[in-house]
Write an enzyme that holds these catalytic residues in place. Structure first.
Site, PDB file in Angstrom:
ATOM      1  N   HIS A 286      -9.477  -3.984   9.848  1.00  0.00           N
ATOM      2  CA  HIS A 286      -9.391  -3.790   8.396  1.00  0.00           C
ATOM      3  C   HIS A 286      -9.792  -5.056   7.635  1.00  0.00           C
ATOM      4  O   HIS A 286     -10.148  -4.983   6.464  1.00  0.00           O
ATOM      5  CB  HIS A 286      -7.961  -3.442   7.991  1.00  0.00           C
ATOM      6  CG  HIS A 286      -7.663  -1.965   7.915  1.00  0.00           C
ATOM      7  ND1 HIS A 286      -8.511  -1.063   7.308  1.00  0.00           N
ATOM      8  CD2 HIS A 286      -6.586  -1.250   8.328  1.00  0.00           C
ATOM      9  CE1 HIS A 286      -7.958   0.153   7.371  1.00  0.00           C
ATOM     10  NE2 HIS A 286      -6.807   0.071   7.997  1.00  0.00           N
TER      11      HIS A 286
ATOM     12  N   GLU B  17      -5.627  -2.915  12.635  1.00  0.00           N
ATOM     13  CA  GLU B  17      -5.279  -3.743  11.471  1.00  0.00           C
ATOM     14  C   GLU B  17      -6.206  -4.950  11.370  1.00  0.00           C
ATOM     15  O   GLU B  17      -6.622  -5.332  10.283  1.00  0.00           O
ATOM     16  CB  GLU B  17      -3.812  -4.198  11.529  1.00  0.00           C
ATOM     17  CG  GLU B  17      -2.797  -3.068  11.690  1.00  0.00           C
ATOM     18  CD  GLU B  17      -2.956  -1.913  10.721  1.00  0.00           C
ATOM     19  OE1 GLU B  17      -3.441  -2.131   9.584  1.00  0.00           O
ATOM     20  OE2 GLU B  17      -2.610  -0.774  11.092  1.00  0.00           O
TER      21      GLU B  17
ATOM     22  N   GLU C  56       0.853  -1.181   0.000  1.00  0.00           N
ATOM     23  CA  GLU C  56       0.000   0.000   0.000  1.00  0.00           C
ATOM     24  C   GLU C  56       0.893   1.236   0.000  1.00  0.00           C
ATOM     25  O   GLU C  56       1.858   1.285   0.771  1.00  0.00           O
ATOM     26  CB  GLU C  56      -0.905   0.036   1.237  1.00  0.00           C
ATOM     27  CG  GLU C  56      -1.892   1.197   1.174  1.00  0.00           C
ATOM     28  CD  GLU C  56      -2.908   1.188   2.327  1.00  0.00           C
ATOM     29  OE1 GLU C  56      -2.781   0.368   3.248  1.00  0.00           O
ATOM     30  OE2 GLU C  56      -3.816   2.022   2.262  1.00  0.00           O
TER      31      GLU C  56
ATOM     32  N   ALA D 139       1.548   0.092  10.819  1.00  0.00           N
ATOM     33  CA  ALA D 139       1.315  -1.315  10.526  1.00  0.00           C
ATOM     34  C   ALA D 139       0.467  -1.437   9.272  1.00  0.00           C
ATOM     35  O   ALA D 139      -0.156  -0.475   8.851  1.00  0.00           O
ATOM     36  CB  ALA D 139       0.606  -2.001  11.695  1.00  0.00           C
TER      37      ALA D 139
ATOM     38  N   GLU E  55      -9.998   3.931   6.139  1.00  0.00           N
ATOM     39  CA  GLU E  55      -9.190   4.399   7.271  1.00  0.00           C
ATOM     40  C   GLU E  55     -10.023   5.104   8.347  1.00  0.00           C
ATOM     41  O   GLU E  55      -9.863   4.843   9.538  1.00  0.00           O
ATOM     42  CB  GLU E  55      -8.040   5.286   6.787  1.00  0.00           C
ATOM     43  CG  GLU E  55      -6.989   4.545   5.949  1.00  0.00           C
ATOM     44  CD  GLU E  55      -6.389   3.330   6.631  1.00  0.00           C
ATOM     45  OE1 GLU E  55      -6.559   3.163   7.848  1.00  0.00           O
ATOM     46  OE2 GLU E  55      -5.748   2.510   5.920  1.00  0.00           O
TER      47      GLU E  55
END
Ligand code: TRP
Ligand code: ZN
Length: 902
Positions: free
Chosen positions: A306, A303, A126, A267, A325
């Site tokens: 996500h 994380e 990313e 992260a 986000e």
């Protein structure tokens, strides 16, 4: 890119569907640091939804060498090779594309793509790193399933990991071995990951609410295994919390986290294989502070969350970054708040909310007032890595929180359920999310779109009127945007829907029951009401108000806005003492401190004598001594706003005056509340084994704040003994590092007594922790942040540390601790009027520009507010920016410079 080429601007309005889709990806790697061979087999099809049926296929590629390429097993001649990728023409409707290429991990200092860290292989894709591994349609709306074969020398790289489930592994000739992985869930290329090296795992099996068993692993270097249990426990908590709160269940058979030393950010949520900055994984009582532990829990949560918000449902393009986000920050904030006790522990939840709002205001409001200000859904960018900002993250989270404030927790859940039902496996937009929220709650959220399209921080001016005769209290709310940075003024600013929570307080400090004019009697029970401001100006009248009340505005910070209301200092002190909304109690204290500060700063500029209002000190003293409040909350209230935040509230930023004024406040508070601080220090000990329960954490926070204040005493000689004793006896890093900071602070107060002790403590600390990079980062940061002592500029210390054998410009954590520690966290020394700090900054930006543009760009941003400074500094800062502009090449740095100098 050459300095002369005009940067390419990517615009949201230019979005078009991909002309080709890639359904499956098969990757084979022969991992060699100097030269890694990649073989990629892609099943490609013309996108049936795209109108362009003859389009060329443009594959992005960077820093690669192409070896061979075939289409349906034949060499393809309609091919051109460019610096930034390949163009293939004359293609059929559907075909198999096989590409062989080389990439160069050992030379990769940008930490984007495939790179080496401490001898191991890692990837970071990313936002656009996959193109640095192989040629690809490197955009998030192209989703494919991946099968990955890793081959490497078995003794150097015994562990071979990639996304998803392990299919097979075995040995190969010449001491090599292989592992095959498969990720059954279609994903965009930015979620691809591989790791190869020497690691061990702490693992645990858990059973999901569907009764399936899952394997959780935290992979680290062997010597770090004793620092992994908190991360693993946090992961387990995050998994169960997402099941319970949002009904989201872990989908893969295994979930892995790997710690890495070199990472550009915190992260990365790669599917099933999260890669973490070691800072957010490794911790035990001896190496990590209470704050480090809290950060680990929150980043592990982030994380992991996500996996659904970002991975199962991803963004259509990078303009939708906040879709994943902002939403995921909101989720991790809620997770941490619930772990702190949730509604069973309102004070701990309030402290969490205070921390989050503090970050928002400190970082995002400041960003919103400068040249990088942008809407949560930006309209354009040059380098997407520059848009991983606090606007996308923190303001984005506030926007998501407003849906919950408006629709309630259950409504939020319904909206999320519908969002996943509609979009699982797809790449979607912020509008799709808003539509799911609206449809699930039968609400019209059309106007809410403006929160995504309009940048800048909205302001709400409040006027109040009490009518004794009719016993009514009327609030008039007016929303406006003043003080926007020039590039945002052009854009249209229409009224936003602003959820505005408030209460009214009587003279005894009690909440009044609230009833709006025209409302039936039965609504007459709440003491906090949510108003919805949807026009430029609206009035709200409360009835049955027996006496003139004091309004408690924007309770719990119900919208990311600035409130303009002329409280008197007495009123703020009253709110600080009585508001039932803990967030607003803290807020009142912050406003009071800021007000006192601004008066002092002006006097400091004019060299006038300074004085601290007795009433102000009395209010803070009352909180400090209020045993009915948790130590954690008291510590929050007694912490002054940061030097940088305060300086930015001045008409012209004057770091020297800001420092002087704030230091004066600290000294006065130290001396006047001397006894209270000593009492707090001794009451808040946490003897026995180190424990992370919220009481002990709060006690340590208050105790160490007390120690910090005590170093500011007129005569701090006794505090030296206290600090030294704490350093010697500490059984945890929180207390040890606080003691060390106190010893350093005392060097500028009583150098002859303190310097030798501080030096000895610093050396002891360094040698004891020499092998632990994360702790050595703390050591560098402490030195970078110290005040000057006996005429020595901190910069001289920092320049020496740049030469220290343990300093390394290629390691972002080290750069953050020393260089950012100085340029960002030590404003007084950085902004010295001789310009020495800026000269240092110029050197470091230019060096980093060719090593790691992402980090260089973040460092560049530290001068973006130059126009707001006093004239003498403004001139120096401008010259520094121009000097960098003459020497920097990366588009990351150039975009920031172009915007800052425009
Ligand atoms: N997606 C990451 C997150 O969770 C952020 C990220 C973007 C990142 N680029 C990165 C992390 C590079 C590490 C390295 O917020
Ligand atoms: Zn994220």
């Amino acid at each position: 890119m050459s300095k002369l080429t005009k940067a390419t601007v990517i615009r949201r309005e230019d979005y078009t569907l991909p002309t080709f889709l890639i359904h499956t990806v098969e990757l084979e790697f022969d991992l060699v640091p100097e030269r890694t061979l990649v073989r990629s087999t892609l099943h490609v099809q013309r996108n049936p939804q795209s109108s362009d049926v003859v389009a060329d296929l443009k594959l992005a590629g960077e820093a690669l060498k192409l070896l061979s390429l075939t289409v349906n097993a034949c060499t393809h001649h309609a091919l051109t090779v460019h610096d930034d990728g390949l163009i293939l023409s004359n293609l059929p409707k559907e075909f198999e594309l096989v590409i062989e290429n080389v990439c160069y991990p050992a030379d990769n200092t940008m930490l984007s793509g495939l790179y080496i860290s401490n001898g191991h292989f890692f990837t970071q894709c990313e936002a656009e790193g996959f193109r640095r591994i192989t040629y690809f349609l490197d955009r998030p709306d192209v989703m494919a399933t991946y099968r990955v074969t890793l081959r490497a020398d078995q003794s150097a790289y015994p562990v071979l990991l990639s996304n998803g489930n392990l299919l097979d592994s075995g040995t190969l000739p010449h001491g090599w071995h292989y592992a095959k992985w498969e990720d059954p869930f279609p994903k965009p290329s930015y979620l691809f990951a591989l790791v190869a090296g020497t690691f061990v795992a702490r693992e645990q099996r858990i059973t999901t609410c569907y009764g399936k068993e899952k394997l959780l692993q935290i992979w680290v270097e062997l010597h770090d295994l004793d620092k992994t249990s908190y991360a693993l426990d946090s992961l387990v908590r995050a998994i169960y919390w997402d099941e319970y709160r949002f009904g989201r269940v872990l989908d893969l058979e295994r979930f892995m986290i790997v710690a890495v030393r070199d990472l550009n950010m915190g992260a990365m949520e790669n599917k099933g294989l999260n890669i973490f900055n070691a800072q957010y994984v490794l911790a035990n009582a001896q190496t990590a502070t209470d704050i480090d532990f809290a950060n680990i829990e929150s980043v592990i949560g982030h994380e992991y969350f996500h996996n659904w918000t970002g991975n199962r449902v991803t963004g259509r393009d990078w303009f939708q970054l906040s879709l994943k986000e902002g939403l995921t920050v909101f989720r991790d904030q809620e997770f941490s708040a619930d772990m702190a006790g949730g509604s069973n522990n309102p004070e701990a939840s309030a402290v969490k909310r205070i921390n989050d709002v503090h970050v928002l205001r400190q970082m995002q409001f400041s960003e919103d007032a400068g040249p990088m200000a942008h809407p949560v859904r930006p309209e354009s960018y040059v380098e997407i890595n520059n848009f991983y900002t606090s606007t996308i993250y923190e303001k984005g989270a506030e926007i998501v929180r407003m849906y919950q404030t408006l629709c309630g927790r259950d409504g939020m859940r319904r909206g999320m359920d519908l969002y996943f039902e509609r979009h699982d496996g797809k790449a979607v937009t912020c509008d799709d999310f808003r539509a799911a929220m609206a449809d699930a709650n039968h609400r019209d959220l059309a106007q809410f779109e403006r929160w995504y399209s309009q940048g800048g921080t909205p302001r709400v001016a409040v006027r109040t009127a009490y009518n004794m005769v009719s016993r009514t209290f009327t609030l008039t709310l007016t929303q406006h945007y003043s003080g926007l940075p020039p590039h945002l003024v052009q854009t249209q600013n229409k009224p936003l829907p602003i959820p505005f929570s408030l209460g009214l307080i009587d003279a005894q400090g009690h909440d009044i029951l609230l009833r709006l004019q025209g409302e039936p009697d039965k609504a007459h029970s709440a003491t906090t009401r949510l108003l919805e401001l949807i026009q430029i100006e609206q009035s709200f009248t409360f009835i049955d108000v027996a006496e003139k009340p004091l309004p408690s505005l924007l309770r719990n910070f119900s919208a990311p806005v600035i409130i303009e209301y002329d409280y008197t200092s007495d009123e703020l002190a009253f709110l600080l003492a009585h508001d039932s909304d803990l967030f607003n109690r803290w807020e009142a204290g912050q406003r009071l401190s800021t007000r006192v500060f601004l008066l002092l700063a002006i006097r400091a500029q004019k060299n006038l004598p300074l004085e601290l209002p007795a009433a102000f000190m009395a209010s803070l003293s009352a909180v400090l001594c209020d045993e009915s409040l948790s130590p954690a909350f008291r510590a929050k209230v007694l912490t002054l706003p940061s030097e940088t935040y305060l300086a930015e509230q001045m008409d012209e930023v004057d770091p020297a005056a800001a420092y002087q004024a704030r230091q004066f406040m600290r000294r006065k508070l130290a001396d006047t509340l001397h006894r209270d601080w000593l009492a707090a220090y001794s009451v808040c000990g946490t003897p026995g084994t180190y424990d992370l329960n919220s009481i002990d954490v709060g006690k340590r926070a208050l105790k160490n704040l007390a120690l910090q204040y005590l170093t500011e005493l007129n005569n701090p000689t006794e505090v030296l003994t206290l600090a030294q004793a704490q350093f010697d006896k500490a059984n945890n890093m929180t207390d040890r590092v606080a003691a060390l900071a106190a010893l350093l602070a005392l060097c500028s107060r009583i150098p002859t007594q303190a310097q030798d002790l501080a030096k000895a403590a610093l050396d002891t600390f360094y040698h004891y922790y020499e092998g632990n990079a994360l702790v050595i980062d703390k050591w560098f940061a402490l030195l970078a942040k110290q005040h000057s002592s006996t005429g020595q500029r901190t910069l001289d210390v920092v320049r020496k540390l740049i030469q220290h054998p343990a300093f390394n410009l290629k390691n972002p954590n080290r750069v953050r601790s020393l260089i950012f520690g100085f340029c960002l966290a030590n404003p007084n020394q950085f902004h010295l009027p001789d310009g020495s700090g800026y000269a240092f900054w110029v050197e470091q930006v230019i060096m980093l520009d060719s090593i790691n543009p992402q980090i260089a760009a973040r460092l560049t941003r530290l001068l973006e507010h130059w126009r707001k400074f006093v004239p003498a500094l403004r001139t120096l800062m401008r010259a520094a920016l121009e000097e960098v502009a003459n020497n920097a090449n990366s588009k990351d740095v150039r975009e920031i410079l172009d915007k800052a100098l425009a």
